[in-house]
Every structure is written in structure tokens, then in C-alpha cells.
Design an enzyme around this catalytic site. Structure first.
Site, PDB file in Angstrom:
ATOM      1  N   GLU A 519       0.835  -1.214   0.000  1.00  0.00           N
ATOM      2  CA  GLU A 519       0.000   0.000   0.000  1.00  0.00           C
ATOM      3  C   GLU A 519       0.867   1.261   0.000  1.00  0.00           C
ATOM      4  O   GLU A 519       0.573   2.228  -0.703  1.00  0.00           O
ATOM      5  CB  GLU A 519      -0.964   0.001   1.189  1.00  0.00           C
ATOM      6  CG  GLU A 519      -1.964  -1.157   1.214  1.00  0.00           C
ATOM      7  CD  GLU A 519      -2.748  -1.345  -0.080  1.00  0.00           C
ATOM      8  OE1 GLU A 519      -2.909  -0.361  -0.834  1.00  0.00           O
ATOM      9  OE2 GLU A 519      -3.172  -2.483  -0.357  1.00  0.00           O
ATOM     10  N   ASP A 583       3.525  -4.721  -5.482  1.00  0.00           N
ATOM     11  CA  ASP A 583       3.920  -6.029  -4.939  1.00  0.00           C
ATOM     12  C   ASP A 583       5.439  -6.118  -4.807  1.00  0.00           C
ATOM     13  O   ASP A 583       5.959  -6.536  -3.770  1.00  0.00           O
ATOM     14  CB  ASP A 583       3.434  -7.164  -5.864  1.00  0.00           C
ATOM     15  CG  ASP A 583       1.963  -7.486  -5.652  1.00  0.00           C
ATOM     16  OD1 ASP A 583       1.408  -7.083  -4.615  1.00  0.00           O
ATOM     17  OD2 ASP A 583       1.366  -8.155  -6.527  1.00  0.00           O
TER      18      ASP A 583
HETATM   19 ZN    ZN Z   1      -2.720  -2.622  -4.581  1.00  0.00          ZN
END
Ligand code: ZN
Length: 679
Positions: A519, A583
Site C-alpha cells: 500500500e 507487490d
Molecule cells: Zn494494490
């Protein structure tokens, strides 16, 4: 069907996963979803296929339940939440003296939804006022009034209207007109010319016709009506942007005056619409895609009033289908569940009702859910991890070789300005204006939708209130909002397998740590990096650093564009770029944060696995999932996230840290020869 309710915003929040299209769950709650070394497939070399090593066994032991199109560890967790919510709703549904106002609302909502006999008995009567109102339209200038009514009930007709952040003045909420009015999930469904897409369109038209037959039209008439619906929707879709373009904030921000909007669509009276729908007065707004509005006017002109009435009637029944008698529910499921997503069975009624209640009364149920499940300790430990991850990302930013001092300093300002929302909102939403009547399932849902719309429209012209949450606390997800520069971690995700009080740091940093890192990284992906520390769309990069950044993201784009999603269909590298960047960056900074907890002393292995190995397993573990081919096909068009397999293998294969942890040969499949790294 109000798919994605609460997520329907101009700039899609950077979610961790795409919300389940329908929150269907399997039959029994899973007792324990903790990680254990027994879950590993020891027949597989982690350097050959790390996802198969970490998830292969889970995937075999957890086939997709018949009432789902996908099943992963997220769903296991969401399912446990469903049982908790059912318990809350059942307790509240007993009609007894002394029930609180909130208990009456959630209890009667659930009881009405569960009362199948009453729903059958009512038939299509609850829709009659819709049909009468549509039939009574005498001319096209009366369309705005009818659109007002249908939007209030939750039908997606013609276009979308909402409030949202002003991209260039993020502290203000403004009005926004967006594309809309389609029955299928996306504009691409109307134009793709491969065999499967052509077939799907035929089935969609057949479905629309069947719904008209269920309303009592004779089959010949229904067939003609379904063609009209398809023509109008296809014509509207022509003006709409695709999902990849919608990730580009520059393409979805066009601030126009009300007069400029009127000039785009002179015969559709937007002023009448805005007044009718209950929007506060405003002089300017974001017209997300001006060409959509221009095209919309042309489509209105090109079709007769009778055709428009047919289109509106379709959307009225389509939006209400889940709350109508079984014949409608089943037909609706047949296309949207079976055909579109490959789901075999309709989920049990109680699970559907829990899902609708979560959608319509999320923050009322959420208050009880949080009291029952989320302690102060969870909030404190999560905050400590967020601080550790922010520190690691700061060190990572400082250490990258491709950025100059200016851009690094700006990045640090942005990083330090990120605010966190953990667990549940400090201020709960007020639902006092919403009336829930026992025995009126559809009416309750329509009133809830109207209440929701009014809640959002009231914000137009007011300053942004960062205390408002985008979804209820039992949600198993996490988000970064670039226009607010904040991250949200609801109570729903702060549990195993993401976070386990009893687990070692390695597993927790690989699980929730990587999610927090993910995030945070969204603030610096291809989309988030276009917004500054205050959430304004403003270029704060030096030209040369931007170029370096784009070269690096383009490596990730090409890497993932080569992954096969299903059959011969590959991932869309551009659509998934932001998520893949997040990621990759998220796992790296979580790894850095984990190492910093060692304080120079390597922890002893557990079950023969080093802390570094366990970290990567903690990460892979949350992405174990099975998916129908139909669903995989659908998500390639719609979902900015890669499937679990590539979230895992794509990321670890870019990391020398992974290679070292598992002692992989330089030529192993899990070692990307052209390793990509942005953050
Ligand atoms: Zn995301």
C-alpha cells in the site's frame, strides 16, 4: 446488480485485491488458516516454481466451492467474517422490545431479505411503481427526471453521478459525472471480437430477453426488446474509456463549468437532473470523460422514446433482480454467475443476505463486528509495523541509484505525509435518515441506496473529511488512496494468515508487512507517483528522474505481459503495472524491515526453515488461490491485479534476496535474468 458498490469511484482506490464480484462463500467456516510447514509441497523445487511449492498443496486440498468462481486464502478469511456477521444479524432480527435503533435496522433488513415466502408472494409488485413511472414518460426532455429516480434506487442507467476529490485541489470534494449505463461489466465486452466474446454477447442478449419474459412480455416482443437494449448499451459503450485508460488520472480529470457540460449534451437537461437528485448547487465539476457525454447525447437522439423506455425497464429489473422471486434470481445468476464467472451454484440465501446487508448497512454492522473481534492490541501492533515499513521504504528511497537528491527529498516529504487508518473509523456514519421496514426486502435495499447516494452527494462543495472510510471494517482488503495520500487497513484483514499474534516476525512481515509495504508503494507507482504529498495531481519529479522511473516500470510491464492468465490469454502489463510495482516494492521493504528486527542476530530456523525462507512463504501463502477459467478471462479485462501465481513468482524472481534465501542456481526459473526493480 450493484457490483463494486462503495468501490465505484472515478479513481479506483489502489486495492490489495479486487473485491469479490459476489460475496458468495462455501459451506463451512475454516477452523484454522495458520501457516504450517506441512502445507509445503516438498516434491517441488522452490527455485523452479515457488508458488507451486508454497501453494500447490493448498490448491489441491481447497477446490473452488460450487457456489464460487474463485477461492483463495482471502476468501477463507472473508468467510469467517460472514459467520460472525450472520450471528450479529440473527441476534438483531428477533423482534423484541428494547431493540436499539441500529438493531432494528440491521435485524429487520436481514429478516426481510431472508423471508423468501414474502418475496415470492410479492412477485414483481415492488417494481410496479418503476414500470408505471417509465411508461408515463411522454417525451425525451422528461428523461432526466426518470434517471434521477432510477439512480436513487441503485440502477446504473445512462451515466454515473457522484462526489469525489478534486484531483488538483484535493482538500475539496466536487461533483463528478462519469460513464455508465452498461449491463455487462465493462465497455470491452461490447467490442472484443474473439469467439468467446461474441458468444458471450449472444448469451447476454438471450438473458435480457428472458428477464423481459419473466416480467410477462411475450417471447417475440422480449427478443426485440433485448436487441434494443444491446444496441443502446453498445452505442453508449463506444464513448466509454477502457480500464487501462482509467488508471491514468490525466485521462479522467476534466474540470468543466456547468455551462460547458450543458454544451456537451444540450438536450439532456443536467441542471434538472442535479436539482432532482438532491445535489447541492455547484458551478464546476469533473466530467470524467467529456466524449462519453457528447456521445451519450448522440445516442439519446438516435433512439426513439420507446426504445429508451425499454432500456430503462431493463435496468430497473436488472438492478432489482437479487431481491425478486427465485425465477429472477436464478436467471440473473445463470448469466452473471454461471456464464460470466463460471460459478456452478447459487450460494445459499443467508450468505447472499449477509452480503447485501454488509453493502447496505456496512458501518452499522461494523460497529458490532469491531466490538467483537478487534482489540486495542491489534491496532497498536499494526501501527508499530506500519512505522517499521515506512522507515524501510524511506531507507529504500534514499538508497536507489537512479533518483537525484531533489526528487528523493520530495519523495520523503510524500512518504512522511502518508496517514494511516487502522481497524475501523474514528467516526461512524450516521444512518438515522434510513428507514428499514420489516417485510420489504427490495424497498429496504432501494432506500439504503438512496441514503447512500445522499450521503455522498452532500459532500459536494465541502472540504474532504479524512475520517470517512471507503468500506466497512469487516472487509478483507487494504487500500491506498492517492488523492488523500493515506492507507486503510480494516479490522477484517488484520488476522491470520496475514497477521498472527502467535507467529514469528518472519511470517508476519511476509504477510501483513508485505501488504503494508504494498500500500505504501502505491504512493510511488505509475499512478500514485503523479499525486503529491497533499494528494494533488501535480508533477513533482525532475524530467530525468521521471524518465528513469518509466524505464524501470516498463521492465515490470513487459515482464508481466508475458504471463499467461488462461488458455492463450496473457496479462495486460499496463493495466496491472501499478499493482505489480506495489507487490515488488512492498515485499522488498517488508524484507528490509524484517532484517532490521534481527538487530545483527539471525533467528534460529523453525521447522527447518530460516527466517528469510519463512518470510517469502508468509508472502506466498496469502496468495494461494483457485479460479475458474471464466473468471480468469473476465479479470484480465477488469482487474488491475495479477493472479496469485504471478503476484508470487513475478515478484520473487526479481529479488536476489529470494535467490539467496533458497540457494537458487543463476539459471533457475525463479531467477529473472532481466530482473526488474523500481523500488
Ligand atoms: Zn494494490
Amino acid at each position: 446488480m450493484r457490483y463494486y458498490k462503495g468501490f465505484l469511484r472515478v479513481l479506483t482506490l489502489a486495492l490489495l485485491v479486487v473485491p469479490a464480484l459476489s460475496a458468495q462463500e462455501k459451506a463451512k467456516p475454516t477452523a484454522d488458516v495458520r501457516f504450517s510447514a506441512d502445507m509445503l509441497d516438498k516434491n517441488i523445487d522452490p527455485c523452479n516454481d515457488f508458488y507451486a511449492y508454497a501453494c500447490g498443496k493448498w490448491n489441491t486440498q481447497n477446490p473452488i466451492p460450487a457456489d464460487r468462481s474463485a477461492w483463495g486464502r482471502f476468501n477463507e478469511l472473508a468467510e469467517r467474517g460472514q459467520y460472525i456477521v450472520r450471528d450479529i444479524l440473527e441476534k438483531a432480527s428477533t423482534d423484541r422490545p428494547g431493540r436499539s435503533v441500529n438493531e432494528q435496522k440491521i435485524g429487520d433488513y436481514y429478516a426481510s431479505c431472508m423471508d423468501e415466502a414474502a418475496v415470492e408472494k410479492a412477485g414483481t409488485k415492488p417494481l410496479e411503481h418503476d414500470f408505471q413511472s417509465i411508461a408515463a414518460i411522454h417525451s425525451k426532455p422528461e428523461l432526466p427526471k426518470e434517471i434521477v429516480r432510477l439512480h436513487g434506487e441503485g440502477a446504473d442507467v445512462l451515466f454515473g453521478f457522484d462526489s469525489g476529490s478534486d484531483f488538483k485541489n484535493a482538500s475539496q470534494i466536487i461533483a463528478q459525472v462519469d460513464q455508465g449505463g452498461l449491463g455487462m461489466p465493462d465497455r470491452d465486452y461490447y467490442f472484443k471480437d474473439d469467439e468467446k466474446s461474441v458468444e458471450l454477447r449472444k448469451k447476454y442478449v438471450a438473458h435480457v430477453a428472458k428477464m423481459f419474459v419473466l416480467l410477462g412480455d411475450d417471447p417475440g416482443k422480449a427478443e426485440a426488446e433485448s436487441k434494443v437494449v444491446m444496441e443502446i448499451e453498445t452505442a453508449l459503450a463506444k464513448g466509454a474509456l477502457d480500464q487501462t485508460s482509467r488508471r491514468d488520472p490525466q485521462k479522467i480529470y476534466h474540470k468543466l463549468s456547468s455551462q460547458e457540460l450543458a454544451a456537451l449534451s444540450p438536450e439532456f437537461n443536467f441542471t434538472q437532473y442535479f436539482d432532482g437528485v438532491g445535489a447541492p448547487p455547484f458551478n464546476s465539476l469533473n466530467v470524467v470523460e467529456p466524449d462519453f457525454v457528447k456521445n451519450m447525447q448522440a445516442v439519446i437522439d438516435a433512439h426513439s422514446l420507446d426504445d429508451w423506455k425499454t432500456y430503462l425497464r431493463w435496468h430497473a429489473v436488472h438492478a432489482s433482480a437479487p431481491y425478486l422471486p427465485a425465477a429472477f434470481v436464478n436467471e440473473n445468476f445463470d448469466f452473471f454467475g454461471k456464464t460470466l464467472q463460471g460459478t456452478k451454484e447459487l450460494r445459499p440465501r443467508w450468505k447472499r443476505c449477509v452480503g447485501y446487508a454488509n453493502n447496505d448497512l456496512g458501518e452499522v454492522i461494523g460497529q458490532v463486528y469491531v466490538r467483537q473481534t478487534f482489540g486495542a492490541e491489534g491496532k497498536e501492533r499494526t501501527l508499530a509495523m506500519v512505522a517499521a515499513l515506512e522507515k524501510a521504504l524511506g531507507e529504500d528511497i534514499q538508497s536507489v541509484s537512479w533518483m537525484d537528491a531533489d526528487t528523493k527529498a520530495q519523495s520523503m516529504v510524500k512518504l512522511h505525509a502518508i496517514t494511516n487508518r487502522i481497524g475501523y473509523p474514528d467516526k461512524w456514519r450516521d444512518y438515522s435518515a434510513l428507514q428499514i421496514e420489516r417485510g420489504d426486502a427490495l424497498g429496504n435495499s432501494q432506500r439504503a441506496n438512496q441514503n447512500d447516494l445522499q450521503y455522498r452527494l452532500k459532500k459536494i462543495g465541502t472540504p474532504l473529511d479524512k475520517r470517512d472510510w471507503p468500506y466497512p471494517p469487516m472487509t478483507v482488503n487494504a487500500t491506498y488512496d492517492p488523492t488523500q495520500n493515506n492507507i486503510t487497513f480494516p479490522a477484517g484483514i488484520l488476522q491470520t494468515p496475514f497477521y498472527d499474534n502467535r507467529a514469528d516476525n518472519a511470517l508476519n512481515f511476509g504477510g501483513i508487512g508485505a501488504v503494508i509495504g504494498h500500500e505504501l508503494t502505491h504512493g510511488f507507482d505509475d499512478e500514485g507517483s503523479q499525486f503529491d504529498a497533499e494528494g494533488n495531481l501535480r508533477d513533482w519529479w525532475t524530467a530525468s528522474d521521471k524518465k528513469q522511473f518509466e524505464e524501470r516500470t516498463s521492465c515490470i510491464k513487459d515482464q508481466y505481459a508475458n504471463f499467461v492468465a488462461v488458455d492463450d490469454l496473457k496479462l495486460n502489463g499496463k493495466l496491472t503495472l501499478g499493482e505489480n510495482t506495489a507487490d515488488n516494492g512492498g515485499v522488498r521493504v517488508a524484507y528490509m524491515a524484517l532484517l532490521s528486527t534481527f538487530a545483527g542476530k539471525e533467528p534460529a530456523p523453525i521447522d527447518g526453515l530460516t527466517a528469510e525462507q519463512r518470510f517469502f512463504l508468509g508472502f506466498a501463502n496469502v496468495w494461494c488461490q483457485n479460479q475458474t477459467n471464466a473468471m480468469s478471462r473476465m479479470l484480465v479485462t477488469l482487474d488491475p491485479h495479477s493472479p496469485g501465481k504471478y503476484r508470487v513468482n513475478g515478484t520473487v524472481s526479481n529479488m536476489p534476496e529470494f535467490r539467496e534465501a533458497y540457494h537458487c542456481a543463476a539459471t533457475a526459473p525463479m531467477v529473472n535474468q532481466n530482473a526488474c526493480r523500481v523500488w
